[in-house]
Design an enzyme around this catalytic site. Structure first.
Site, PDB file in Angstrom:
ATOM      1  N   HIS A  17       0.843  -1.208   0.000  1.00  0.00           N
ATOM      2  CA  HIS A  17       0.000   0.000   0.000  1.00  0.00           C
ATOM      3  C   HIS A  17       0.875   1.254   0.000  1.00  0.00           C
ATOM      4  O   HIS A  17       0.636   2.200  -0.748  1.00  0.00           O
ATOM      5  CB  HIS A  17      -0.866   0.068   1.270  1.00  0.00           C
ATOM      6  CG  HIS A  17      -1.914  -0.981   1.385  1.00  0.00           C
ATOM      7  ND1 HIS A  17      -2.075  -1.748   2.523  1.00  0.00           N
ATOM      8  CD2 HIS A  17      -2.875  -1.382   0.516  1.00  0.00           C
ATOM      9  CE1 HIS A  17      -3.093  -2.571   2.351  1.00  0.00           C
ATOM     10  NE2 HIS A  17      -3.596  -2.375   1.146  1.00  0.00           N
ATOM     11  N   LYS A  41     -16.387  -7.744   5.843  1.00  0.00           N
ATOM     12  CA  LYS A  41     -15.732  -8.625   6.821  1.00  0.00           C
ATOM     13  C   LYS A  41     -15.398  -7.808   8.057  1.00  0.00           C
ATOM     14  O   LYS A  41     -15.108  -6.624   7.952  1.00  0.00           O
ATOM     15  CB  LYS A  41     -14.432  -9.196   6.243  1.00  0.00           C
ATOM     16  CG  LYS A  41     -14.660 -10.211   5.173  1.00  0.00           C
ATOM     17  CD  LYS A  41     -13.346 -10.622   4.531  1.00  0.00           C
ATOM     18  CE  LYS A  41     -12.921  -9.626   3.468  1.00  0.00           C
ATOM     19  NZ  LYS A  41     -11.682  -9.878   2.812  1.00  0.00           N
ATOM     20  N   ARG A  90      -1.882  -5.845  -8.717  1.00  0.00           N
ATOM     21  CA  ARG A  90      -0.813  -6.796  -8.427  1.00  0.00           C
ATOM     22  C   ARG A  90      -0.624  -7.798  -9.552  1.00  0.00           C
ATOM     23  O   ARG A  90       0.470  -8.063  -9.987  1.00  0.00           O
ATOM     24  CB  ARG A  90      -1.119  -7.561  -7.127  1.00  0.00           C
ATOM     25  CG  ARG A  90      -0.856  -6.745  -5.900  1.00  0.00           C
ATOM     26  CD  ARG A  90      -1.424  -7.387  -4.685  1.00  0.00           C
ATOM     27  NE  ARG A  90      -2.861  -7.507  -4.839  1.00  0.00           N
ATOM     28  CZ  ARG A  90      -3.700  -7.741  -3.869  1.00  0.00           C
ATOM     29  NH1 ARG A  90      -3.260  -7.948  -2.655  1.00  0.00           N
ATOM     30  NH2 ARG A  90      -4.993  -7.808  -4.075  1.00  0.00           N
ATOM     31  N   SER A 128      -3.098  -7.585   2.749  1.00  0.00           N
ATOM     32  CA  SER A 128      -3.316  -7.499   4.196  1.00  0.00           C
ATOM     33  C   SER A 128      -3.718  -8.867   4.747  1.00  0.00           C
ATOM     34  O   SER A 128      -3.306  -9.256   5.837  1.00  0.00           O
ATOM     35  CB  SER A 128      -4.426  -6.485   4.517  1.00  0.00           C
ATOM     36  OG  SER A 128      -4.039  -5.203   4.116  1.00  0.00           O
TER      37      SER A 128
END
Ligand code: PNS
Length: 160
Positions: A17, A41, A90, A128
């Protein structure tokens, strides 16, 4: 002034990040890092903790500000008079979801562009959730998170 938004859950912020935030700060006059409050979540870190980690690790970037948002990203982008949303890509696997989001966001707010930065090679695999999984099993996450917040992250994730 060209303002960009870097949105995300940042639960917690990783070196991946930070890499995107740093590079965005070199491209725009101002970057607002927008921490998502209403996550599906249950997050491991509260919004206040996630904001505090981001403030600590971006203090050297003088055109970066940390904020939070609820609801639609495009409403927040309008509120901030942003010209762009900056996201890291990514791998090809990120593309479909990001592409769908950018199409929807463009319909909702045509004046805001979505700009993708390729993740730097050393962070291609990083997320993460991977960091949380490694830490929860006692693995070393020193290469994945900023040094300044490493112990706070480890303390929380090993005591969950
Ligand atoms: O770090 P994340 O979890 O991949 O970030 C996802 C985020 C915050 C960019 C995304 O969930 C988001 O934009 N949420 C706000 C809701 C929204 O605007 N939805 C409409 C576009 S699909």
């Amino acid at each position: 002034m060209k303002v960009a938004i870097c949105p995300g859950s940042f639960d917690p912020v990783t070196l991946g990040h930070l890499d995107i935030i740093e590079r965005a700060s070199g491209l725009f006059d101002k970057v607002v890092v927008a921490v998502l409050c209403n996550m599906d979540k249950k997050p491991s870190f509260s919004v206040e903790e996630r904001i505090s980690f981001l403030k600590e690790t971006t203090a050297h970037l003088h055109n970066v500000e940390i904020d939070s948002f609820d609801g639609l990203l495009m409403d927040f982008a309008r509120e901030k008079s942003a010209v762009a949303v900056v996201k890291g890509l990514r791998a090809v696997s990120d593309f479909e979801y990001e592409f769908q989001m950018s199409m929807i966001n463009k319909k909702l707010c045509p004046e805001v562009e979505t700009v993708y930065l390729n993740t730097s090679q050393e962070y291609m695999y990083l997320s993460s959730s991977v960091v949380k999984q490694i830490a929860s099993f006692g693995g070393d996450i020193r290469n994945f998170v900023p040094e300044a917040i490493h112990s706070k992250i480890v303390d929380r994730l090993t005591n969950m």
